[in-house]
Design a protein around this motif. Structure first.
Motif, mmCIF file in Angstrom:
data_model
loop_
_atom_site.group_PDB
_atom_site.id
_atom_site.type_symbol
_atom_site.label_atom_id
_atom_site.label_comp_id
_atom_site.label_asym_id
_atom_site.label_seq_id
_atom_site.Cartn_x
_atom_site.Cartn_y
_atom_site.Cartn_z
ATOM 1 N N PHE A 6 0.863 -1.182 0.000
ATOM 2 C CA PHE A 6 0.000 0.000 0.000
ATOM 3 C C PHE A 6 0.896 1.227 0.000
ATOM 4 O O PHE A 6 1.747 1.376 0.886
ATOM 5 N N THR A 8 1.613 4.758 0.875
ATOM 6 C CA THR A 8 1.102 5.788 1.776
ATOM 7 C C THR A 8 1.452 7.173 1.235
ATOM 8 O O THR A 8 2.372 7.326 0.438
ATOM 9 N N ARG A 22 -0.221 -3.851 3.182
ATOM 10 C CA ARG A 22 -1.589 -3.361 3.392
ATOM 11 C C ARG A 22 -2.161 -3.835 4.735
ATOM 12 O O ARG A 22 -2.828 -3.085 5.438
ATOM 13 N N GLY A 23 -1.914 -5.061 5.111
ATOM 14 C CA GLY A 23 -2.433 -5.584 6.375
ATOM 15 C C GLY A 23 -1.911 -4.800 7.571
ATOM 16 O O GLY A 23 -2.661 -4.489 8.497
ATOM 17 N N TYR A 25 -0.775 -1.699 7.450
ATOM 18 C CA TYR A 25 -1.358 -0.363 7.342
ATOM 19 C C TYR A 25 -2.743 -0.339 7.969
ATOM 20 O O TYR A 25 -3.053 0.520 8.794
ATOM 21 N N GLU A 26 -3.598 -1.278 7.583
ATOM 22 C CA GLU A 26 -4.977 -1.310 8.081
ATOM 23 C C GLU A 26 -5.009 -1.518 9.595
ATOM 24 O O GLU A 26 -5.810 -0.898 10.290
ATOM 25 N N LYS A 29 -3.767 1.745 11.242
ATOM 26 C CA LYS A 29 -4.778 2.789 11.014
ATOM 27 C C LYS A 29 -5.956 2.617 11.958
ATOM 28 O O LYS A 29 -6.406 3.575 12.590
ATOM 29 N N GLU A 30 -6.468 1.398 12.060
ATOM 30 C CA GLU A 30 -7.606 1.120 12.923
ATOM 31 C C GLU A 30 -7.306 1.544 14.371
ATOM 32 O O GLU A 30 -8.145 2.160 15.026
ATOM 33 N N VAL A 69 1.917 5.654 9.057
ATOM 34 C CA VAL A 69 0.456 5.653 8.922
ATOM 35 C C VAL A 69 -0.125 6.985 9.391
ATOM 36 O O VAL A 69 -1.046 7.525 8.760
#
Length: 96
Positions: A6, A8, A22-23, A25-26, A29-30, A69
């Motif tokens: 991903f 950024t 991506r995993g 990042y998510e 982020k969460e 992030v």
């Protein structure tokens, strides 16, 4: 197995931020969004809360990923810096 990357964003025009899994990042982020939904925090407070919250469930440099992030969330307009001293981070009104 190669995990999807991903790209950024960086809030400073002309600067490029990192490409990360991506995993990861998510996941980061969460947690940043959840932490900032409670209150505005200084950079140090945010990174300390993030670390204590995910240290047992994350493989990688928490502060490094947290910074990448956080910058991306600023660039996307989900997180903003306050104009106070010390500067704090908070969710933007549209991201709540």
């Amino acid at each position: 197995m190669n995990e999807e990357k991903f790209q950024t964003l960086h809030p400073t025009p002309g600067k490029t931020n990192k490409s990360i899994a991506r995993g990861k990042y998510e996941f980061i982020k969460e947690h940043i969004m959840a932490i900032l939904s409670e209150s505005a925090l200084s950079h140090t407070e945010l990174m300390e809360k993030l670390y204590s919250r995910i240290k047992d469930n994350f493989d990688g440099g928490i502060q490094w990923y947290g910074e990448v992030v956080k910058l991306d969330l600023e660039a996307r307009g989900l997180v903003e810096r306050t104009k106070t001293k010390p500067e704090k981070y908070k969710l933007t009104i549209t991201s709540r």
